[in-house]
Design a protein around this motif. Sequence first.
Motif, PDB file in Angstrom:
ATOM      1  N   PHE A 212       0.870  -1.166   0.000  1.00 34.53           N
ATOM      2  CA  PHE A 212       0.000   0.000   0.000  1.00 34.53           C
ATOM      3  C   PHE A 212       0.910   1.219   0.000  1.00 34.53           C
ATOM      4  O   PHE A 212       1.560   1.508   1.005  1.00 34.53           O
TER       5      PHE A 212
ATOM      6  N   ASN B  48       1.266   4.990   0.232  1.00 37.70           N
ATOM      7  CA  ASN B  48       0.467   6.111   0.728  1.00 37.70           C
ATOM      8  C   ASN B  48       0.992   7.405   0.124  1.00 37.70           C
ATOM      9  O   ASN B  48       2.168   7.739   0.300  1.00 37.70           O
TER      10      ASN B  48
ATOM     11  N   ALA C   2      -9.729   9.903   1.857  1.00 40.80           N
ATOM     12  CA  ALA C   2      -8.798   8.896   1.329  1.00 40.80           C
ATOM     13  C   ALA C   2      -9.482   8.039   0.270  1.00 40.80           C
ATOM     14  O   ALA C   2     -10.694   7.873   0.291  1.00 40.80           O
TER      15      ALA C   2
ATOM     16  N   CYS D 174      -8.588   4.249  -1.870  1.00 37.01           N
ATOM     17  CA  CYS D 174      -7.725   3.111  -2.142  1.00 37.01           C
ATOM     18  C   CYS D 174      -7.861   2.776  -3.629  1.00 37.01           C
ATOM     19  O   CYS D 174      -8.934   2.402  -4.102  1.00 37.01           O
TER      20      CYS D 174
ATOM     21  N   MET E 105      -2.807   4.337  -1.804  1.00 41.97           N
ATOM     22  CA  MET E 105      -3.723   5.043  -0.916  1.00 41.97           C
ATOM     23  C   MET E 105      -3.517   6.538  -1.147  1.00 41.97           C
ATOM     24  O   MET E 105      -2.444   7.074  -0.864  1.00 41.97           O
TER      25      MET E 105
ATOM     26  N   LEU F 205      -4.304  10.122  -0.047  1.00 48.94           N
ATOM     27  CA  LEU F 205      -4.740  10.723   1.209  1.00 48.94           C
ATOM     28  C   LEU F 205      -4.695  12.247   1.111  1.00 48.94           C
ATOM     29  O   LEU F 205      -3.701  12.809   0.637  1.00 48.94           O
TER      30      LEU F 205
ATOM     31  N   PHE G 185      -3.122  12.511   5.690  1.00 45.65           N
ATOM     32  CA  PHE G 185      -1.732  12.042   5.665  1.00 45.65           C
ATOM     33  C   PHE G 185      -0.998  12.455   6.933  1.00 45.65           C
ATOM     34  O   PHE G 185      -0.213  11.689   7.491  1.00 45.65           O
TER      35      PHE G 185
END
Length: 143
Positions: free
Chosen positions: A6, A8, A37, A39, A49, A51, A56
Amino acid sequence: MSKLIFVNLPVADLPRSIAFYEALGAVKNEQFTDHTAACMVFSDTIHAMLLTHDKFRQFTPKKIANAKETTEVLICISAESRDDVDATLARAASAGGTIDPGPKQDYGFMYGRSFEDLDGHIWEVMWMDVAAAKEAMSETTAA
């Protein structure tokens, strides 16, 4: 079970960033998406992800880097073929990304290009003929 990744990424405009990644072929997973957010699923094992900056900041005490001015990470994703690399870059360009911020890489058995997303995060897209790469490596070590 395979390990999942993942990545971010802080984004300035969540709806715009969602549209950008959908244009690249990622699919939004609604189960892990809200107004802060999203995904974005590239495969069973690769997720981005997206954000908002406020979201974040909940995960780090450090200042959020402006990816248009500084680079903290280069993200690389594989492609099925050389043509797939070029097609991915074409989709990124059509969606507003910046194409080839770094040099193209063409070693015959490996081909890669890169793009910047709307927030300046750099993604490399790489194809490699694994058998040819192994052969090239064995020739190098034998010399």
